[in-house]
Scaffold this motif. Structure first.
Motif, PDB file in Angstrom:
ATOM      1  N   THR A 182      17.468 -24.694  17.479  1.00 30.47           N
ATOM      2  CA  THR A 182      16.618 -24.871  18.655  1.00 30.47           C
ATOM      3  C   THR A 182      17.135 -26.034  19.493  1.00 30.47           C
ATOM      4  O   THR A 182      17.746 -26.972  18.975  1.00 30.47           O
ATOM      5  CB  THR A 182      15.154 -25.141  18.253  1.00 30.47           C
ATOM      6  OG1 THR A 182      15.105 -26.245  17.341  1.00 30.47           O
ATOM      7  CG2 THR A 182      14.530 -23.928  17.592  1.00 30.47           C
ATOM      8  N   ASP A 183      16.862 -25.964  20.790  1.00 29.56           N
ATOM      9  CA  ASP A 183      17.291 -27.043  21.684  1.00 29.56           C
ATOM     10  C   ASP A 183      16.244 -28.158  21.706  1.00 29.56           C
ATOM     11  O   ASP A 183      15.243 -28.105  20.973  1.00 29.56           O
ATOM     12  CB  ASP A 183      17.599 -26.501  23.086  1.00 29.56           C
ATOM     13  CG  ASP A 183      16.390 -25.948  23.812  1.00 29.56           C
ATOM     14  OD1 ASP A 183      15.236 -26.230  23.402  1.00 29.56           O
ATOM     15  OD2 ASP A 183      16.589 -25.231  24.815  1.00 29.56           O
ATOM     16  N   ALA A 184      16.454 -29.160  22.541  1.00 31.03           N
ATOM     17  CA  ALA A 184      15.567 -30.326  22.602  1.00 31.03           C
ATOM     18  C   ALA A 184      14.141 -29.946  23.002  1.00 31.03           C
ATOM     19  O   ALA A 184      13.189 -30.664  22.684  1.00 31.03           O
ATOM     20  CB  ALA A 184      16.126 -31.361  23.572  1.00 31.03           C
ATOM     21  N   ASP A 185      13.987 -28.812  23.687  1.00 28.04           N
ATOM     22  CA  ASP A 185      12.657 -28.342  24.104  1.00 28.04           C
ATOM     23  C   ASP A 185      12.020 -27.406  23.080  1.00 28.04           C
ATOM     24  O   ASP A 185      10.945 -26.862  23.320  1.00 28.04           O
ATOM     25  CB  ASP A 185      12.754 -27.620  25.453  1.00 28.04           C
ATOM     26  CG  ASP A 185      13.227 -28.536  26.570  1.00 28.04           C
ATOM     27  OD1 ASP A 185      12.835 -29.724  26.563  1.00 28.04           O
ATOM     28  OD2 ASP A 185      13.980 -28.062  27.445  1.00 28.04           O
ATOM     29  N   GLY A 186      12.692 -27.211  21.960  1.00 27.04           N
ATOM     30  CA  GLY A 186      12.172 -26.333  20.935  1.00 27.04           C
ATOM     31  C   GLY A 186      12.457 -24.862  21.184  1.00 27.04           C
ATOM     32  O   GLY A 186      11.955 -23.998  20.469  1.00 27.04           O
ATOM     33  N   GLU A 187      13.272 -24.563  22.190  1.00 20.25           N
ATOM     34  CA  GLU A 187      13.614 -23.182  22.513  1.00 20.25           C
ATOM     35  C   GLU A 187      14.735 -22.691  21.592  1.00 20.25           C
ATOM     36  O   GLU A 187      15.629 -23.460  21.227  1.00 20.25           O
ATOM     37  CB  GLU A 187      14.068 -23.063  23.968  1.00 20.25           C
ATOM     38  CG  GLU A 187      12.998 -23.398  24.982  1.00 20.25           C
ATOM     39  CD  GLU A 187      11.836 -22.415  24.959  1.00 20.25           C
ATOM     40  OE1 GLU A 187      12.084 -21.202  24.830  1.00 20.25           O
ATOM     41  OE2 GLU A 187      10.686 -22.883  25.039  1.00 20.25           O
ATOM     42  N   LEU A 188      14.700 -21.418  21.263  1.00 20.49           N
ATOM     43  CA  LEU A 188      15.717 -20.836  20.393  1.00 20.49           C
ATOM     44  C   LEU A 188      17.073 -20.864  21.095  1.00 20.49           C
ATOM     45  O   LEU A 188      17.238 -20.313  22.174  1.00 20.49           O
ATOM     46  CB  LEU A 188      15.352 -19.398  20.033  1.00 20.49           C
ATOM     47  CG  LEU A 188      16.313 -18.687  19.088  1.00 20.49           C
ATOM     48  CD1 LEU A 188      16.349 -19.372  17.727  1.00 20.49           C
ATOM     49  CD2 LEU A 188      15.910 -17.229  18.936  1.00 20.49           C
ATOM     50  N   ALA A 189      18.036 -21.541  20.474  1.00 22.19           N
ATOM     51  CA  ALA A 189      19.397 -21.630  21.014  1.00 22.19           C
ATOM     52  C   ALA A 189      20.324 -20.645  20.308  1.00 22.19           C
ATOM     53  O   ALA A 189      21.322 -20.217  20.877  1.00 22.19           O
ATOM     54  CB  ALA A 189      19.937 -23.054  20.858  1.00 22.19           C
ATOM     55  N   GLY A 190      19.992 -20.301  19.075  1.00 18.13           N
ATOM     56  CA  GLY A 190      20.820 -19.364  18.314  1.00 18.13           C
ATOM     57  C   GLY A 190      20.293 -19.217  16.908  1.00 18.13           C
ATOM     58  O   GLY A 190      19.350 -19.900  16.504  1.00 18.13           O
ATOM     59  N   GLY A 191      20.926 -18.316  16.176  1.00 19.56           N
ATOM     60  CA  GLY A 191      20.491 -18.111  14.812  1.00 19.56           C
ATOM     61  C   GLY A 191      21.501 -17.333  13.997  1.00 19.56           C
ATOM     62  O   GLY A 191      22.410 -16.694  14.538  1.00 19.56           O
TER      63      GLY A 191
END
Length: 150
Positions: free
Chosen positions: A44-53
């Protein structure tokens, strides 16, 4: 003997589970049970958004990476490399022999080669169907006393 075959439109999860059980029971009788154990990594990124998995499972002393995906706006930032490195660390900690995965020719074969993966299989490109390529990375065996070899 007459055998009737039927296409199951849309699939049937119970049927799939039954076929899997038939395969697994033979492997278990041979002392090689499948018993896949899931391993998932979420970035997750700094905003808590999914960046990858990364979606994988342990099976037969290997870690099989089924999916590795990075959000479009996050690509090129090293997230995929970090997820893969963390998965490899996990596999080593678990005492697995290595990691394997597959990709299509238009996806990431150079990425995996650059990280030390070796091609171990390939479906040919035929009639517009792209090549599918399998890669593996094996780990150097470590003696039971934990000391690396010379």
């Amino acid at each position: 003997m007459t055998i009737e075959m039927t296409v199951i439109e849309g699939g049937d999860e119970d049927f799939a589970d039954t076929v899997e059980f038939m395969i697994d029971s033979v492997a278990e009788a041979l002392g090689k049970p499948f018993d896949p154990e899931p391993f998932h990594l979420k970035a997750t990124d700094a905003d808590g958004e999914l960046a990858g998995g990364l979606v994988a499972h342990k099976v037969q002393q290997w870690l099989f990476i089924k999916l590795l995906g990075i959000a479009e706006g996050q690509r090129g930032k090293g997230i995929g490399r970090s997820l893969l490195a963390r998965a490899e660390d996990f596999a080593r900690q678990e005492g697995l022999v290595g990691v394997y995965l597959d990709t299509f020719e238009f996806q990431a074969p150079r990425f995996y080669k650059g990280l030390g993966y070796t091609e171990c299989g390939r479906l040919p490109a035929i009639a517009g169907a792209p090549q599918r390529i399998w890669f593996a990375k094996t780990f150097e065996a470590v003696p039971a006393d934990g000391a690396a070899g010379s």
